[in-house]
Design a protein around this motif. Sequence first.
Motif, mmCIF file in Angstrom:
data_model
loop_
_atom_site.group_PDB
_atom_site.id
_atom_site.type_symbol
_atom_site.label_atom_id
_atom_site.label_comp_id
_atom_site.label_asym_id
_atom_site.label_seq_id
_atom_site.Cartn_x
_atom_site.Cartn_y
_atom_site.Cartn_z
ATOM 1 N N ALA A 1 -7.166 10.774 4.369
ATOM 2 C CA ALA A 1 -6.966 9.946 5.561
ATOM 3 C C ALA A 1 -7.661 8.615 5.384
ATOM 4 N N ALA A 2 -8.854 8.662 4.781
ATOM 5 C CA ALA A 2 -9.579 7.414 4.539
ATOM 6 C C ALA A 2 -8.801 6.538 3.573
ATOM 7 N N GLN A 3 -8.265 7.177 2.547
ATOM 8 C CA GLN A 3 -7.547 6.425 1.527
ATOM 9 C C GLN A 3 -6.261 5.815 2.092
ATOM 10 N N LEU B 1 -5.311 11.120 14.267
ATOM 11 C CA LEU B 1 -5.523 12.485 13.781
ATOM 12 C C LEU B 1 -5.946 13.397 14.928
ATOM 13 N N ASP C 1 0.823 -1.196 0.000
ATOM 14 C CA ASP C 1 0.000 0.000 0.000
ATOM 15 C C ASP C 1 0.863 1.254 0.000
ATOM 16 N N LEU D 1 -12.781 18.253 3.504
ATOM 17 C CA LEU D 1 -12.915 17.065 2.650
ATOM 18 C C LEU D 1 -11.547 16.497 2.273
ATOM 19 N N LEU E 1 -0.167 13.458 5.013
ATOM 20 C CA LEU E 1 0.930 13.444 4.032
ATOM 21 C C LEU E 1 2.018 12.479 4.461
ATOM 22 N N VAL E 2 2.448 12.594 5.713
ATOM 23 C CA VAL E 2 3.574 11.765 6.132
ATOM 24 C C VAL E 2 3.138 10.320 6.344
ATOM 25 N N MET F 1 -9.894 14.516 5.122
ATOM 26 C CA MET F 1 -10.786 13.385 5.409
ATOM 27 C C MET F 1 -10.650 12.310 4.342
ATOM 28 N N ARG G 1 -5.835 5.177 5.125
ATOM 29 C CA ARG G 1 -6.240 4.460 6.334
ATOM 30 C C ARG G 1 -5.494 4.941 7.569
ATOM 31 N N VAL G 2 -5.504 6.251 7.753
ATOM 32 C CA VAL G 2 -4.941 6.840 8.965
ATOM 33 C C VAL G 2 -6.023 6.770 10.042
ATOM 34 N N PRO G 3 -5.733 6.173 11.191
ATOM 35 C CA PRO G 3 -6.770 6.067 12.219
ATOM 36 C C PRO G 3 -7.241 7.448 12.687
ATOM 37 N N ALA G 4 -8.549 7.581 12.851
ATOM 38 C CA ALA G 4 -9.097 8.877 13.263
ATOM 39 C C ALA G 4 -8.538 9.298 14.614
#
Lengths: 356, 269
Positions: free
Chosen positions: B65-67, B75, B23, B59, B133-134, B62, B69-72
Amino acid sequence: MHMADALLSPATGLVMWAAAGTALAVASRVVKARADDALVPLMGMLGAFVFAAQMINFSIPGTGSSGHLGGGLLLAMLMGPHAALVVISSVLTVQALFFADGGLLALGANIFNIGVLPCLVAYPLVYRPLAGVAPSRRRLTLAAGLAAMLALQLGAMGVVLQTVMSGISGLSLEGFAWLMLPIHAAIGVVEGAATVAIVLFVQRHRPELLHGAAPEGVAPRLRPALLAAGLATLALGGVGSWFASADPDGLEWSVQRAGVNAVAATTPAGLHDTLAAVQKRTALLPDYGLPDDAVSTSPAGDAPSTPAQASQPQAWPAVNAGTSLAGVVGGVTTLGLVLAVGLLLRRRRQPASARP
Amino acid sequence: MARADQALDRMLALDALAARPGDAGYRNPMAHLLVTLAFIVAVISFDRYTVAALMPLALFPMALAAQARVPAALLVRTVGLALPFAVMVGLFNPLLDRNPMLQLAGLQLSGGWVSLASIVLRVALTVSATLVLVAGTGLPALCSALARLGVPQVLTVQLLLLYRYLFVLAGEAARMDTARRLRAGWQPRLALSTYASLLGQLLLRSVERAQRLHQAMRVRGYTGQWPTAPRRWQLADTVFVLGWLAFFGLARAVSLPLAVGQALVGLSP
């Protein structure tokens, strides 16, 4: 005292990037010209050292608080100012990316405040002249302590100037300076003490490390340093004067078209005009009770104010409840929509993540 | 040594996020970097009283982050880390700026509160976009993107090496402090003299480690050049960049929430 993206305007952020970028470009050219391939791993390792050192706090006697190392000046003493600037910039970049210390646009301002000022201003102009060639312990203490304190004070002033120029915070120059400078004078003493303590330790155990910066010679190094500092000062001054003249204009403009409709204009004439415009807009509204310029100075129990009464240009509360409501409802709705989209995307990605 | 441990855990978590097998290359890191910079400029280019008009921009973090898969939770925690300084500065706004600006059901909000809300929102937006980004690209990929954008190699190599040895030295610092703490008994506070020898030791060890590292690099044929593996720029990346830029432009030009709100409350514009 990392500057944050949220407090910066694009113009200030970009100017600070230009200043920091110039200094960094000069510094990397000097480092490259040294052509010392042992310097590359040393820089990486000492950057990691500063990072690790900042995780450890020592306690300040007599108070409940603690302090930690700044790093810029110490690095300049170990590797020379240009390599130190490159290292500090890399540390700040990692902090911005991973720890939300500062931000990507604020990185320019932070490199300037925390890197350029200690390495290219405090080190050559304060530390070198005071310390001389082979400093005694007392002289080293004095020079390093003073330079560290001064560097921090300059950095705090940088934060103040950048914040005030950006105009996102409503603080005035004097107000913010009075808030920041005394605090940072105290922090500077602590940081200076930490720097001195570590430098003295190094001097006792590996004195040759402190001469690592010396063979470059002072004179040729000073010129690009001063050049970068001068450029940055000019840039700062330029932006400052530009903003001083542009600000009221920008504010007025902003008040007129703020997203959450601000109807508070600064002059009575403007107030009148805006009110009239708002009146025209809300007049199309047939049966909605709220937007009729319900001036909030009338208590809730009062007789319902008629539109005519409310449209009197009264002293300050020139607020239109209808547009306020529209702004808030719209904002909340949009946020809800965006959250829903985000959740939906997340849901859609979930099966994919379950797969190996 | 709670702080060093936590900081280390966060870095490892982010690094693991970015380095998930299969990924890692969900997007060209340069495209992501450029769009993130444009996003931050777009966010902070709004004037200080903007709150509602900033909402659509959420947006971007969001969706990405979804793409990625960064845990909410990550964030939220990171935004929480960034808030104190900005809020400390912003808290003066309600004191200084008392002109009424917003009115809701008899409640009146001054311009100061509105601008404070704007600052908080700016923090949330810029910080989450940076984190995504990171987490979505990883530092090595970002460094190769920076190199291709013309950043001097001195800087990109420094970032890479710093990143590599951060974990080593932060772990060492944490262990040293734990060891000190275990021996300190009833006096857990770190005095300046102890601090100096603790960090001085760490510094000397770092210098020695750098010398060993240099020897190892030389043995393996280090010539001062650092190989990077640039990713090819594809049509999808162009679409990604232009699409988001158009969205930022739209959000910047018209206040979408105000339009929505006016439609909802029945105000015709």
